[in-house]
Write a protein that holds these residues in place. Structure first.
Motif, PDB file in Angstrom:
ATOM      1  N   ALA A  32       0.446  14.417   0.113  1.00  0.00           N
ATOM      2  CA  ALA A  32       1.220  14.051   0.580  1.00  0.00           C
ATOM      3  C   ALA A  32       0.835  12.625   0.913  1.00  0.00           C
ATOM      4  N   VAL A  33       0.463  11.758   1.648  1.00  0.00           N
ATOM      5  CA  VAL A  33      -0.424  10.923   1.886  1.00  0.00           C
ATOM      6  C   VAL A  33      -0.497   9.933   0.601  1.00  0.00           C
ATOM      7  N   LEU A  34      -1.056  10.487  -0.509  1.00  0.00           N
ATOM      8  CA  LEU A  34      -0.986  10.173  -2.093  1.00  0.00           C
ATOM      9  C   LEU A  34       0.546   9.512  -1.991  1.00  0.00           C
ATOM     10  N   VAL A  35       1.133  10.262  -2.564  1.00  0.00           N
ATOM     11  CA  VAL A  35       2.696  10.114  -2.878  1.00  0.00           C
ATOM     12  C   VAL A  35       3.467   9.110  -1.974  1.00  0.00           C
ATOM     13  N   ALA A  36       2.591   9.245  -0.202  1.00  0.00           N
ATOM     14  CA  ALA A  36       3.689   8.499   0.650  1.00  0.00           C
ATOM     15  C   ALA A  36       2.825   6.315   0.177  1.00  0.00           C
ATOM     16  N   SER A  37       1.915   6.700  -0.333  1.00  0.00           N
ATOM     17  CA  SER A  37       1.317   5.387  -0.499  1.00  0.00           C
ATOM     18  C   SER A  37       2.187   4.918  -1.409  1.00  0.00           C
ATOM     19  N   GLY A  38       1.884   6.024  -2.852  1.00  0.00           N
ATOM     20  CA  GLY A  38       2.380   5.422  -4.087  1.00  0.00           C
ATOM     21  C   GLY A  38       3.830   4.380  -3.756  1.00  0.00           C
ATOM     22  N   LEU A  39       4.609   5.212  -2.947  1.00  0.00           N
ATOM     23  CA  LEU A  39       6.831   4.970  -3.467  1.00  0.00           C
ATOM     24  C   LEU A  39       6.043   3.447  -2.614  1.00  0.00           C
TER      25      LEU A  39
END
Length: 320
Positions: A32-39
């Motif tokens: 979830a943190v990976l996706v949020a950081s990328g977005l």
């Protein structure tokens, strides 16, 4: 009698496996943190580099944080320490700490985190175009200096033992805040460049923790730690030090609130990133200090004790 004998105490028994959801909770949080950081990184790059409003706000944020001649000299000296040589020394030190604790996977993760984040930043600098709205078109997104500091800070959380991770969180947040302020005072970077560096490093860190938990078949979810408190302490100490050395709001003290909001934004981003990654990386840092032979020995002892218990149960049932 067999039925009256007490069972031997088990001191080396393997811990109970975590529940199904708890076992994968850290994996889910890391993804979830990976996706949020990328977005967040994609959105920030588009708004701060491709729109006139974004560039205007970003430029104003940089202009709000200034320093007198002595403060600028000191902060430039701090930025001068952030170099390729510093990265090499820092990574070597982190690897040495991890290897001394037999955290070989953590050592590899620290190297990949720092290398991956810094290579990604250099690629983005060349890939992200900055539109011409009259505020310089030289690409500076994300900040290389901030990426070095953030990635090394997060890597330190991967290799250090649990007992000192709170102190590491405070030092990490303080170092990131000082580096961010230094690049603003020197007019090397804008606030979005610093936030971009935080997101790049956090994305790499969360990707590695997700991969580590997947490789290990899930891990026990770590108990809550006080990293948010330590991170905020590091932020407050850093801001106090910046004021002492001569960092001031641009345009006079009437702009104190505006300048404070800029520093609070980059400092809070640092504190959140450090505390979040400290939580995600806790299972890796808390891995038992045992060798594979010791782990096999503990497993064999647990199996032997279980077999003895089973045999005792059989004897008890057979007894009249």
């Amino acid at each position: 009698m067999a039925g009256m004998r007490s069972r031997p105490s088990v001191t080396n028994a393997a811990p109970e496996p975590p529940a199904r959801w708890s076992r994968w909770q850290t994996t889910a949080e890391s993804l979830a943190v990976l996706v949020a950081s990328g977005l967040g990184l994609a959105w920030l790059a588009q708004r701060s580099q491709q729109t006139e409003l974004g560039q205007t706000v970003d430029q104003a944020g940089m202009d709000l944080v200034v320093g007198d001649a002595e403060a600028t000299r000191r902060l430039l000296g701090w930025l001068g320490v952030v170099s390729v040589g510093t990265i090499a020394l820092a990574v070597a030190g982190l690897v040495l700490v991890a290897v001394s604790r037999r955290r070989y996977e953590a050592a590899a993760a620290a190297v990949v985190l720092v290398a991956g984040a810094n290579v990604t930043t250099q690629v983005l600098k060349r890939a992200v175009d900055r539109q011409d709205f009259g505020m310089l078109t030289v690409s500076s997104f994300p900040s290389g200096h901030a990426t070095v500091t953030v990635s090394v800070a997060l890597a330190a959380l991967v290799v250090t033992p649990t007992a000192v991770r709170g102190v590491v969180s405070a030092l990490a947040t303080g170092a990131i805040t000082v580096t961010a302020a230094a690049t603003l005072v020197a007019s090397w970077h804008r606030p979005s460049d610093i936030l971009g560096a935080v997101l790049v490093s956090l994305a790499w860190g969360s990707a590695l923790t997700a991969l580590w938990t997947l490789v290990h078949g899930g891990v026990a979810h770590p108990p809550p730690e006080q990293h948010r408190i330590f991170s905020m302490i590091g932020f407050v100490v850093a801001v106090t030090a910046l004021v002492v050395v001569g960092v001031r709001p641009g345009g006079g003290w009437t702009r104190l609130l505006d300048a404070g909001l800029v520093i609070a934004a980059v400092g809070s981003a640092a504190a959140v990133a450090v505390s979040v990654f400290a939580h995600l990386s806790a299972p890796m840092a808390a891995e038992p200090d045992t060798t594979p032979d010791e782990r096999r020995g503990e497993g064999a002892a647990a199996v032997a004790v279980a077999a003895a218990d089973d045999a005792e149960d059989v004897v008890r049932r057979a007894s009249p």
